[in-house]
Design an enzyme around this catalytic site. Structure first.
Site, PDB file in Angstrom:
ATOM      1  N   SER A 153       0.835  -1.198   0.000  1.00 43.27           N
ATOM      2  CA  SER A 153       0.000   0.000   0.000  1.00 43.27           C
ATOM      3  C   SER A 153       0.870   1.248   0.000  1.00 43.27           C
ATOM      4  CB  SER A 153      -0.875   0.035   1.258  1.00 43.27           C
ATOM      5  OG  SER A 153      -1.554   1.266   1.349  1.00 43.27           O
ATOM      6  N   TYR A 208      -1.962  -0.635  10.268  1.00 45.06           N
ATOM      7  CA  TYR A 208      -2.203  -1.004   8.859  1.00 45.06           C
ATOM      8  C   TYR A 208      -0.945  -0.731   8.029  1.00 45.06           C
ATOM      9  CZ  TYR A 208      -4.177  -0.974   4.147  1.00 45.06           C
ATOM     10  OH  TYR A 208      -4.422  -1.224   2.812  1.00 45.06           O
TER      11      TYR A 208
HETATM   12  N1  NAD Z   1      -8.789   0.152  -1.506  1.00 44.69           N
HETATM   13  C1  NAD Z   1      -7.629   0.751  -1.349  1.00 44.69           C
HETATM   14  O1  NAD Z   1      -7.507   1.983  -1.432  1.00 44.69           O
HETATM   15  C2  NAD Z   1      -6.397  -0.059  -1.072  1.00 44.69           C
HETATM   16  C3  NAD Z   1      -5.151   0.597  -1.109  1.00 44.69           C
HETATM   17  C4  NAD Z   1      -3.998  -0.124  -0.861  1.00 44.69           C
HETATM   18  C5  NAD Z   1      -4.090  -1.484  -0.574  1.00 44.69           C
HETATM   19  N2  NAD Z   1      -5.314  -2.084  -0.537  1.00 44.69           N
HETATM   20  C6  NAD Z   1      -5.344  -3.516  -0.224  1.00 44.69           C
HETATM   21  O2  NAD Z   1      -5.952  -4.236  -1.272  1.00 44.69           O
HETATM   22  C7  NAD Z   1      -6.544  -5.415  -0.747  1.00 44.69           C
HETATM   23  C8  NAD Z   1      -7.982  -5.513  -1.227  1.00 44.69           C
HETATM   24  O3  NAD Z   1      -8.696  -4.431  -0.657  1.00 44.69           O
HETATM   25  P1  NAD Z   1     -10.071  -3.851  -1.213  1.00 44.69           P
HETATM   26  O4  NAD Z   1      -9.940  -2.381  -1.183  1.00 44.69           O
HETATM   27  O5  NAD Z   1     -10.487  -4.555  -2.440  1.00 44.69           O
HETATM   28  O6  NAD Z   1     -11.009  -4.210   0.034  1.00 44.69           O
HETATM   29  P2  NAD Z   1     -12.326  -5.092   0.190  1.00 44.69           P
HETATM   30  O7  NAD Z   1     -12.736  -4.924   1.614  1.00 44.69           O
HETATM   31  O8  NAD Z   1     -13.300  -4.764  -0.876  1.00 44.69           O
HETATM   32  O9  NAD Z   1     -11.786  -6.575  -0.049  1.00 44.69           O
HETATM   33  C9  NAD Z   1     -11.017  -7.255   0.892  1.00 44.69           C
HETATM   34  C10 NAD Z   1     -11.508  -8.686   0.947  1.00 44.69           C
HETATM   35  O10 NAD Z   1     -10.641  -9.453   1.790  1.00 44.69           O
HETATM   36  C11 NAD Z   1     -11.434 -10.343   2.537  1.00 44.69           C
HETATM   37  N3  NAD Z   1     -10.724 -10.757   3.742  1.00 44.69           N
HETATM   38  C12 NAD Z   1     -10.410  -9.998   4.827  1.00 44.69           C
HETATM   39  N4  NAD Z   1      -9.772 -10.752   5.744  1.00 44.69           N
HETATM   40  C13 NAD Z   1      -9.674 -12.002   5.227  1.00 44.69           C
HETATM   41  C14 NAD Z   1      -9.132 -13.225   5.700  1.00 44.69           C
HETATM   42  N5  NAD Z   1      -8.566 -13.313   6.908  1.00 44.69           N
HETATM   43  N6  NAD Z   1      -9.200 -14.326   4.902  1.00 44.69           N
HETATM   44  C15 NAD Z   1      -9.784 -14.248   3.679  1.00 44.69           C
HETATM   45  N7  NAD Z   1     -10.335 -13.116   3.175  1.00 44.69           N
HETATM   46  C16 NAD Z   1     -10.279 -12.016   3.953  1.00 44.69           C
HETATM   47  C17 NAD Z   1     -12.697  -9.561   2.838  1.00 44.69           C
HETATM   48  O11 NAD Z   1     -13.777 -10.423   3.203  1.00 44.69           O
HETATM   49  C18 NAD Z   1     -12.922  -8.816   1.527  1.00 44.69           C
HETATM   50  O12 NAD Z   1     -13.738  -9.548   0.639  1.00 44.69           O
HETATM   51  C19 NAD Z   1      -6.404  -5.323   0.779  1.00 44.69           C
HETATM   52  O13 NAD Z   1      -5.288  -6.083   1.185  1.00 44.69           O
HETATM   53  C20 NAD Z   1      -6.150  -3.849   1.009  1.00 44.69           C
HETATM   54  O14 NAD Z   1      -5.435  -3.605   2.193  1.00 44.69           O
HETATM   55  C21 NAD Z   1      -6.467  -1.421  -0.784  1.00 44.69           C
END
Ligand code: NAD
Length: 249
Positions: free
Chosen positions: A140, A155
């Site tokens: 991230s 985080y």
């Molecule tokens: N959205 C952003 O701005 C952003 C930025 C940087 C990094 N990220 C990272 O990208 C990844 C996806 O995020 P997103 O924004 O699509 O969020 P999201 O909440 O839409 O998706 C995350 C998914 O991970 C699943 N999850 C959480 N804990 C879990 C576990 N222990 N086992 C299995 N599944 C699990 C959740 O149920 C969810 O479906 C994450 O790791 C997040 O930290 C997101």
């Protein structure tokens, strides 16, 4: 068809507006067969069903080493040897530093860092056996510049850990023909922010981004397709920014 008949595992891919499902769609469009992993049985089946025939959904909490091992064995028997892993499962918390409880710290580390380690450890033996593979982990912008927009200190630390883990795996696994890279998204419009990304806040944030908009899951998905494909055959150990210019090193 960059990924014809390849088998790809995408964790955290059941969230309808998430990066994982967008990436699963993009991989499937390039011919890959997808195993969707997430926490809820109904949600994984719905997501896999949306992708169409030949794709499967599996309930798996990646923070459990045992569940990861079992689910990968099931995927290998259902879909065949795994070519690619995209480890997106994760949670975000914005709690201020002094208010972070040991329990919340643990939950974030378990899902993000331990979860990435667990699923990689479960997948790599099969990749070694088949002679190679490719992995994409999710860091991230929060790890790069001391916090993103919403992510708290724990985080940021978990994502810094993921980025270091990806680099160290890349070095150790390169002789086995396994490439490991990470992406570092900026602000991507998904449901991870639990209602905090209001239209007003989004416009304020967009004004600080050189490209003038927040990211969409598809912006990350397409980069991930590239990274797991043979087009990136000599790319390993990178942390690739996907942030519209918000953080330029
Ligand atoms: N959205 C952003 O701005 C952003 C930025 C940087 C990094 N990220 C990272 O990208 C990844 C996806 O995020 P997103 O924004 O699509 O969020 P999201 O909440 O839409 O998706 C995350 C998914 O991970 C699943 N999850 C959480 N804990 C879990 C576990 N222990 N086992 C299995 N599944 C699990 C959740 O149920 C969810 O479906 C994450 O790791 C997040 O930290 C997101």
């Amino acid at each position: 068809m960059l990924l014809k008949d390849r088998v790809a595992i995408v964790t955290g891919a059941a969230s309808p507006r998430g990066i994982g499902l967008a990436t699963a769609r993009a991989l499937a469009a390039q011919g890959a067969r997808i195993a969707i992993l997430d926490l809820n049985e109904e949600a994984v089946q719905r997501a896999a069903g949306e992708l169409g025939k030949g794709h499967r959904g599996y309930r798996c909490d990646v923070s459990s080493h045992e569940q990861c091992r079992k689910v990968v064995a099931a995927i290998q028997s259902d879909l065949g040897p795994v070519d690619s892993l995209l480890a997106f499962a994760g949670i975000s918390r914005s709690t201020r530093f002094l208010e972070v409880t040991p329990e919340e710290y643990e939950a974030v580390m378990q899902a993000n860092l331990r979860g990435t380690m667990n699923i990689c450890q479960a997948v790599v033996p099969g990749m070694i056996e088949k002679g190679g593979g490719s992995i994409v982990c999710v860091g991230s912008i929060a790890a790069q510049r001391g916090g993103g927009v919403f992510g708290g200190t724990h985080y940021s630390a978990s994502k810094g850990g993921v980025q270091s883990l990806a680099k160290a795996m890349a070095r150790e696994l390169a002789p086995r023909n396994i490439r490991v890279n990470a992406v570092a998204p900026g602000l991507i419009e998904t449901d991870i922010f639990e209602g905090k990304l209001t239209e007003t806040r989004k416009a304020e944030i967009a004004a600080t981004i050189p490209m003038g908009r927040v990211g969409q899951p598809r912006d990350v998905a397409d980069v991930c397709v590239f990274l797991v494909s043979d087009w990136a055959s000599y790319v390993t150990g990178v942390v690739l920014d996907i942030n519209g210019g918000l953080h330029i090193h």
